[in-house]
Design an enzyme around this catalytic site. Structure first.
Site, mmCIF file in Angstrom:
data_model
loop_
_atom_site.group_PDB
_atom_site.id
_atom_site.type_symbol
_atom_site.label_atom_id
_atom_site.label_comp_id
_atom_site.label_asym_id
_atom_site.label_seq_id
_atom_site.Cartn_x
_atom_site.Cartn_y
_atom_site.Cartn_z
ATOM 1 N N ASP A 237 82.697 4.468 -3.494
ATOM 2 C CA ASP A 237 82.298 5.820 -2.601
ATOM 3 C C ASP A 237 81.088 6.044 -2.984
ATOM 4 O O ASP A 237 80.438 5.875 -2.231
ATOM 5 C CB ASP A 237 83.190 6.180 -2.051
ATOM 6 C CG ASP A 237 84.015 6.951 -3.578
ATOM 7 O OD1 ASP A 237 83.962 6.762 -4.534
ATOM 8 O OD2 ASP A 237 85.298 6.984 -2.338
ATOM 9 N N GLN A 304 90.804 21.479 -1.132
ATOM 10 C CA GLN A 304 92.070 21.162 -0.208
ATOM 11 C C GLN A 304 92.958 20.905 -0.755
ATOM 12 O O GLN A 304 93.937 21.724 -0.255
ATOM 13 C CB GLN A 304 91.388 19.439 -1.244
ATOM 14 C CG GLN A 304 90.343 19.104 -0.046
ATOM 15 C CD GLN A 304 89.492 17.677 -0.695
ATOM 16 O OE1 GLN A 304 90.645 17.148 -1.698
ATOM 17 N NE2 GLN A 304 88.467 16.979 -0.738
#
Length: 466
Positions: A237, A304
């Site tokens: 990615d 997160q």
């Protein structure tokens, strides 16, 4: 109209993004999104690849429903994790996640076979205890029987491409993150593999982004209702995201900002020097045999985790805005392994501040402010290291990925580095995935033209440095 489908799967979510060229600009449409996460299996952190593949197919069905059938598609995921297949192409054992602790101590076993300095000189890949080289050593020492039965080693996106087509291909950008690819030959370092006692025959020839894997198998066609070509993007990615950095200059700094912050530049020749090793930079493979010379920084994983612990229903944008109003100046080392997979991220950040004699943050906004301050400092330190090693002064930093939306972090980064910060595009990984497909199809001529297209297609925000 030609449509291209990027399936981008990160550590916490995945999405199906359709793209096409309209009026000279690249258009994007999200058609499906799904959850991802690590599961506890027999005391280990693992991926449920069966569930993920079911989500891949489900999202492809959505393309059929809306009448936008892709000409081609490709999948990118995170790096380093893999599957082992037996002689019947069945997955052997668990599909371990990189945050699992089974690699503890495996680095020492690897260095018994090859000194760390020699390993870096050959591969140019930074030391990360979760790299595939250490995961395979865990397989060799803890599950030797399974490794002995293995006939194929495939990185996660390559496995999904195989399930779609029945064709096995190993893509370059993700293969380079294993720490088993030679930085000069761009091929598996078979001498290294032999030294470590890993079975040579399980490693397939390495293919470049833009290579066609094949067409959907008849079984998959029957499920999704269409056929299309499957084309290798940069399946790592970050490799895809770096393709989408909208800069036309060779001297460009970037941060691919998401769960991880990957900060670096592109090189045409790998830098495997002792100075580079000492600063823990990596030379991961990029599109067209470019090298992604970068450093892994813990990134928004910390935010997160804290959000999940303290305020799971609050939007990240709100957390960022409130953090900007806090005056706490405490800083932690965001690259410390203690933040890789703590039982409680909030408590870990507070403990680090307490141990260093700094103010201990209370509440999500103060904790977030400490994390943002710490990331900005890491970015500034990394800029200085790159400029010293490469003897280049970079005028600006391009931030791409979801973290480009963190306006306060961008402001802190500009101040800490003294550089102009350009933020966007936020969907860089999916865009880079699609760029490789469009170049392969001839719709875009090359990487330079593709980057020009990205620059003119998406909003890029600017934050001036000091």
């Amino acid at each position: 109209m030609k449509y291209y489908l990027a399936i981008d799967i990160g550590a916490s979510s995945g999405r199906h993004m359709l793209s096409w060229i309209e009026d000279g600009k690249m258009r994007l449409q999200e058609v499906y999104r799904f959850y991802n996460g690590m599961d506890q299996v027999d005391g280990h952190l693992c991926w449920d690849v069966g569930r993920l593949f079911a989500e891949i197919v489900a999202g492809m069905k959505e393309c059929k429903k809306i009448g936008k059938i892709p000409t081609s598609m490709g999948i990118d995921t995170w790096a380093v994790d893999y599957v082992l297949l037996d002689d019947k192409d069945q997955v052997l054992g668990n599909t371990y996640a990189y945050r699992d602790s089974r690699t503890d101590g495996m680095d020492a076993l690897v260095y018994e076979k090859i000194p760390q300095e020699d390993l870096y000189a050959r591969t140019g890949i930074q030391k990360q205890i979760f790299n595939s080289i250490y995961q395979l050593m865990a397989h060799k020492t803890q599950e030797a029987e399974l490794l002995g039965k293995a006939k194929t080693f495939l990185m996660i996106p390559d496995y999904f491409h195989f399930l779609l087509t029945g064709v096995k291909k190993q893509e370059y950008t993700n293969a380079s993150t294993t720490q088993l690819v030679n930085a000069k030959t761009n091929d598996w370092d078979y001498d290294l593999i032999a030294k470590l006692g890993y079975p040579r025959d399980i490693f397939l020839p390495i293919e470049m982004p833009g290579t066609e894997v094949g067409h959907l198998s008849q079984t998959i066609q029957d499920q999704v209702g269409f056929d299309c070509s499957v084309v290798l993007p940069a399946t790592h990615d970050t490799g895809a995201a770096v393709m989408a950095v909208p800069s036309l200059s060779d001297d460009t700094l970037y941060i691919s900002s998401g769960t991880w912050s990957l900060m670096g530049t592109e090189l045409k020749t790998a830098n495997c020097s002792p100075d580079s090793m000492a600063c823990n930079f990596t030379n991961e493979g990029g599109y067209d045999h470019r090298y992604r010379y970068l450093k892994n920084i813990m990134g928004l994983w910390m935010i997160q985790s804290v959000r999940k612990e303290l305020s799971p229903d609050e939007e990240f944008g709100s957390i960022c805005e409130h953090a900007a109003t806090e005056t706490i100046t405490s800083i932690v080392d965001a690259n410390d392994d203690r933040f890789l997979a703590p039982q409680n991220m909030t408590a870990e950040v507070q403990a680090a501040c307490r141990e260093s004699g700094q103010k201990v943050p209370e509440g999500i906004y103060q904790v977030a402010a400490v994390i943002y301050n710490s990331l900005a400092k890491c970015y500034a330190d990394t800029v200085r290291e790159i400029e010293k090693i490469e003897h280049v002064t970079y005028p600006c930093i391009n931030i791409v990925g979801g973290g480009a939306n963190a306006a306060y972090l961008n402001e802190l980064t500009a101040k800490a580095t003294g550089k102009t910060v350009y933020a966007g595009p936020t969907e860089a990984t999916a865009i880079g995935n699609i760029m490789a497909q469009m170049i392969a199809a001839g719709e875009l001529q090359d990487l330079a033209e593709a980057r020009k297209c990205v620059f003119h297609s998406f909003e890029i925000k600017e934050e001036k440095g000091c």
